[in-house]
Design a protein around this motif. Sequence first.
Motif, PDB file in Angstrom:
ATOM      1  N   ARG A 131       0.835  -1.217   0.000  1.00  0.00           N
ATOM      2  CA  ARG A 131       0.000   0.000   0.000  1.00  0.00           C
ATOM      3  C   ARG A 131       0.864   1.259   0.000  1.00  0.00           C
ATOM      4  O   ARG A 131       0.563   2.228  -0.691  1.00  0.00           O
ATOM      5  CB  ARG A 131      -0.940   0.010   1.196  1.00  0.00           C
ATOM      6  N   LEU A 132       1.923   1.257   0.797  1.00  0.00           N
ATOM      7  CA  LEU A 132       2.818   2.412   0.831  1.00  0.00           C
ATOM      8  C   LEU A 132       3.563   2.575  -0.495  1.00  0.00           C
ATOM      9  O   LEU A 132       3.764   3.699  -0.968  1.00  0.00           O
ATOM     10  CB  LEU A 132       3.798   2.296   1.996  1.00  0.00           C
ATOM     11  N   ASP A 133       3.969   1.454  -1.100  1.00  0.00           N
ATOM     12  CA  ASP A 133       4.622   1.514  -2.412  1.00  0.00           C
ATOM     13  C   ASP A 133       3.681   2.112  -3.456  1.00  0.00           C
ATOM     14  O   ASP A 133       4.090   2.939  -4.275  1.00  0.00           O
ATOM     15  CB  ASP A 133       5.066   0.123  -2.871  1.00  0.00           C
ATOM     16  N   LEU A 134       2.418   1.694  -3.432  1.00  0.00           N
ATOM     17  CA  LEU A 134       1.426   2.228  -4.371  1.00  0.00           C
ATOM     18  C   LEU A 134       1.221   3.721  -4.145  1.00  0.00           C
ATOM     19  O   LEU A 134       1.171   4.502  -5.095  1.00  0.00           O
ATOM     20  CB  LEU A 134       0.097   1.476  -4.220  1.00  0.00           C
TER      21      LEU A 134
ATOM     22  N   ALA B 132       3.343   5.846  -2.950  1.00  0.00           N
ATOM     23  CA  ALA B 132       4.528   6.546  -3.451  1.00  0.00           C
ATOM     24  C   ALA B 132       4.534   6.592  -4.981  1.00  0.00           C
ATOM     25  O   ALA B 132       4.814   7.639  -5.581  1.00  0.00           O
ATOM     26  CB  ALA B 132       5.792   5.866  -2.932  1.00  0.00           C
ATOM     27  N   LYS B 133       4.206   5.488  -5.602  1.00  0.00           N
ATOM     28  CA  LYS B 133       4.199   5.423  -7.066  1.00  0.00           C
ATOM     29  C   LYS B 133       3.179   6.400  -7.654  1.00  0.00           C
ATOM     30  O   LYS B 133       3.467   7.097  -8.637  1.00  0.00           O
ATOM     31  CB  LYS B 133       3.903   3.998  -7.521  1.00  0.00           C
ATOM     32  N   GLU B 134       1.992   6.457  -7.049  1.00  0.00           N
ATOM     33  CA  GLU B 134       0.941   7.357  -7.537  1.00  0.00           C
ATOM     34  C   GLU B 134       1.349   8.823  -7.445  1.00  0.00           C
ATOM     35  O   GLU B 134       0.829   9.666  -8.152  1.00  0.00           O
ATOM     36  CB  GLU B 134      -0.352   7.133  -6.755  1.00  0.00           C
ATOM     37  N   ARG B 135       2.270   9.138  -6.582  1.00  0.00           N
ATOM     38  CA  ARG B 135       2.703  10.525  -6.370  1.00  0.00           C
ATOM     39  C   ARG B 135       4.100  10.791  -6.939  1.00  0.00           C
ATOM     40  O   ARG B 135       4.686  11.826  -6.683  1.00  0.00           O
ATOM     41  CB  ARG B 135       2.660  10.857  -4.882  1.00  0.00           C
TER      42      ARG B 135
END
Length: 129
Positions: free
Chosen positions: A102-105, A107-110
């Motif tokens: 969830r944290l990786d997602l 970060a990726k989205e931003r």
Amino acid sequence: MTEQNLTKNQDLVLNQLGKSKTPMSAYDLLDKLREKGLKAPLQIYRALDKLTEMGLAHRLESLNAFVACAHPNCHENELIAFGICENCNKVWEFSDEEVSKRLDLWAKERDFTPIKTSLEIRGICAKCA
């Protein structure tokens, strides 16, 4: 450098952290290790820096204190999390793949590149409740 190749100071600090039931500050460590020849805060900080770099110890940001690593290969995980009892200061170390994803997602989205991720959950343990 492996655990067998620790310097004398690193070994002393790691052993003291391992014996402690609660996180220890650098000055707590210095007080405990004076009789073993450690006299200056810089000796403790250098040992702690190297131990954290090696993944053998962790710094708890909210407490400005350190604990020995409870899981030798945890540094291979992207997320290391800690549960900290507000009453007795006991610390549980864990990693959760779902939280990490969830944290990786996020970060990726931003278009954000995390450098280090540490999660501290403060509360009251069952024994203290």
